[in-house]
Design a protein around this motif. Structure first.
Motif, PDB file in Angstrom:
ATOM      1  N   GLY A 125       0.563  -1.105  -0.527  1.00  0.00           N
ATOM      2  CA  GLY A 125      -0.012   0.006   0.374  1.00  0.00           C
ATOM      3  C   GLY A 125       1.102   1.398  -0.113  1.00  0.00           C
ATOM      4  N   SER A 150       0.312   5.770  -5.192  1.00  0.00           N
ATOM      5  CA  SER A 150      -0.885   5.355  -4.588  1.00  0.00           C
ATOM      6  C   SER A 150      -1.600   4.939  -5.363  1.00  0.00           C
ATOM      7  CB  SER A 150      -0.901   6.433  -3.994  1.00  0.00           C
ATOM      8  OG  SER A 150      -2.626   5.968  -3.349  1.00  0.00           O
ATOM      9  N   LEU A 173      -2.400  -5.952   4.426  1.00  0.00           N
ATOM     10  CA  LEU A 173      -1.660  -4.415   3.655  1.00  0.00           C
ATOM     11  C   LEU A 173      -1.117  -4.285   5.149  1.00  0.00           C
ATOM     12  CD1 LEU A 173      -4.867  -2.573   2.830  1.00  0.00           C
ATOM     13  CD2 LEU A 173      -3.416  -3.385   1.354  1.00  0.00           C
ATOM     14  N   HIS A 174       0.734  -3.089   5.129  1.00  0.00           N
ATOM     15  CA  HIS A 174       0.571  -2.405   6.051  1.00  0.00           C
ATOM     16  C   HIS A 174      -0.099  -0.708   5.943  1.00  0.00           C
ATOM     17  CE1 HIS A 174       3.981  -0.461   8.601  1.00  0.00           C
ATOM     18  NE2 HIS A 174       3.948   0.511   8.212  1.00  0.00           N
ATOM     19  N   TYR A 175      -0.236   0.039   5.101  1.00  0.00           N
ATOM     20  CA  TYR A 175      -0.897   1.322   5.269  1.00  0.00           C
ATOM     21  C   TYR A 175      -2.545   0.909   5.410  1.00  0.00           C
ATOM     22  CZ  TYR A 175       3.831   3.521   3.584  1.00  0.00           C
ATOM     23  OH  TYR A 175       4.346   3.525   3.947  1.00  0.00           O
ATOM     24  N   ALA A 176      -3.456   1.733   6.199  1.00  0.00           N
ATOM     25  CA  ALA A 176      -4.404   1.817   6.127  1.00  0.00           C
ATOM     26  C   ALA A 176      -4.833   1.936   5.133  1.00  0.00           C
ATOM     27  CB  ALA A 176      -4.607   3.066   7.259  1.00  0.00           C
ATOM     28  N   PRO A 177      -6.368   1.597   4.787  1.00  0.00           N
ATOM     29  CA  PRO A 177      -7.487   1.443   3.557  1.00  0.00           C
ATOM     30  C   PRO A 177      -8.508   2.644   4.320  1.00  0.00           C
ATOM     31  CG  PRO A 177      -7.719  -0.419   4.221  1.00  0.00           C
ATOM     32  CD  PRO A 177      -6.704  -0.228   5.250  1.00  0.00           C
ATOM     33  N   GLY A 194      -2.127   6.409   5.199  1.00  0.00           N
ATOM     34  CA  GLY A 194      -2.870   5.259   3.890  1.00  0.00           C
ATOM     35  C   GLY A 194      -3.387   5.892   3.724  1.00  0.00           C
ATOM     36  N   SER A 195      -3.983   5.177   2.138  1.00  0.00           N
ATOM     37  CA  SER A 195      -5.131   6.153   0.832  1.00  0.00           C
ATOM     38  C   SER A 195      -6.639   5.237   0.795  1.00  0.00           C
ATOM     39  CB  SER A 195      -4.351   5.769   0.170  1.00  0.00           C
ATOM     40  OG  SER A 195      -5.495   5.731  -0.901  1.00  0.00           O
ATOM     41  N   HIS A 212      -3.985  -4.280   8.457  1.00  0.00           N
ATOM     42  CA  HIS A 212      -2.986  -3.028   8.257  1.00  0.00           C
ATOM     43  C   HIS A 212      -2.185  -3.102   9.587  1.00  0.00           C
ATOM     44  CE1 HIS A 212      -4.190   0.373  10.416  1.00  0.00           C
ATOM     45  NE2 HIS A 212      -5.626  -0.209   9.669  1.00  0.00           N
ATOM     46  N   HIS A 214       0.856   0.420  10.437  1.00  0.00           N
ATOM     47  CA  HIS A 214       1.599   1.152  10.722  1.00  0.00           C
ATOM     48  C   HIS A 214       1.094   2.529  11.749  1.00  0.00           C
ATOM     49  CE1 HIS A 214       3.426   4.102   8.483  1.00  0.00           C
ATOM     50  NE2 HIS A 214       2.757   4.948   7.857  1.00  0.00           N
ATOM     51  N   ASN A 232      -6.909  -3.126  12.729  1.00  0.00           N
ATOM     52  CA  ASN A 232      -5.037  -2.426  12.347  1.00  0.00           C
ATOM     53  C   ASN A 232      -4.397  -3.352  13.923  1.00  0.00           C
ATOM     54  OD1 ASN A 232      -2.788  -0.875  12.939  1.00  0.00           O
ATOM     55  ND2 ASN A 232      -3.873   0.894  13.885  1.00  0.00           N
TER      56      ASN A 232
END
Length: 250
Positions: A125, A150, A173-177, A194-195, A212, A214, A232
């Motif tokens: 992510g 992204s 994922l690592h980054y948050a959705p 995140g994105s 996720h 991060h 998370n």
């Protein structure tokens, strides 16, 4: 096993229930006095699969990856992982990935893995922000390059999702959705956590759950706009298990 410690249930399709332990942001260091070995041994007794959601190392150094690989010898169950931003810090990400794969980790970077009739889909992510405040591709080349990265991660996630052939799917994922699971972090850094583009992709498919890391100061649970449960699992986040890892039933 008793139901104690279960933090989520997502039953989709046929097949036996699979217990998944998920944790992120281990930040393994070369000079650390603590080890993850006992934790991995405990997880092996509690779950069928261990999922690691990035920032496996603190500075992305090969020796840190070797220490993690050594500790993972105590893990008697399959391990699925993605990398995080810290794993890129020293410019040795290929070495870090090679060490972990040699240790038997299913390290996903736009790929899928099927374990116990569950499809695991993973990408790192990237940043970009959430909802109406999501960064757009406008202005300086540097901004456009950031947005392009992204979008690229979201497209790689979509391509991987199209390869899934199981009725149950866990997105790693690592980054948050979603913004809900980063609540508690300083507002100023939300765009770097995140994105929403990741959630837009996830909601095009049938997904059992998303995990996720991060966001160390975030909260445990949220949902995509389409209703997919998001967790998370950064080790610093308080979880219903009372342990550094979450336990999910899928």
């Amino acid at each position: 096993m008793a139901e104690k410690g279960i933090t989520a249930k997502a039953r989709v399709g046929n097949g036996d229930t699979v217990r998944i332990a998920a944790i992120g942001d281990l930040h393994v260091q070369e000079d650390a006095e603590t080890s993850c070995r006992d934790l991995f041994g405990e997880v092996s007794r509690e779950a069928d699969v261990l999922v690691l959601t990035g920032d496996l190392t603190n500075l992305g150094r090969p020796r840190e990856a070797e220490i993690l690989a050594e500790d993972l010898r105590a893990c008697a169950i399959p391990v699925v992982a993605v990398l995080g931003n810290h794993d890129y810090e020293s410019g040795a990400v290929e070495d870090v990935a090679h060490i972990l794969r040699q240790a038997g980790v299913h390290l996903l970077d736009g790929q899928t893995a099927e374990i116990k009739e569950v499809g695991f889909v993973g990408v790192k992510g990237f940043i970009g922000g959430f909802g109406s405040r999501m960064l757009g591709s406008f202005g300086e080349p540097a901004i456009k390059a950031m947005v392009a990265e992204s979008v690229s991660e979201s497209m790689r996630l979509e391509n991987a999702m199209r390869q899934v052939r199981t009725n149950r799917t866990l997105v790693v994922l690592h980054y948050a959705p979603v913004v809900e699971t980063v609540a508690g972090e300083p507002l100023e850094i939300f765009p770097f956590l995140g994105s929403s583009r990741l959630a837009e992709t996830i909601d095009r498919f049938k997904v059992s759950a998303v995990v996720h890391g991060h966001a160390h100061r975030g909260v445990y649970e949220g949902r995509t706009p389409g209703g997919a449960p998001v967790y998370n699992v950064a080790m610093h986040v308080v979880k219903p298990t009372g342990r550094p890892y979450a336990l999910l039933e899928i």
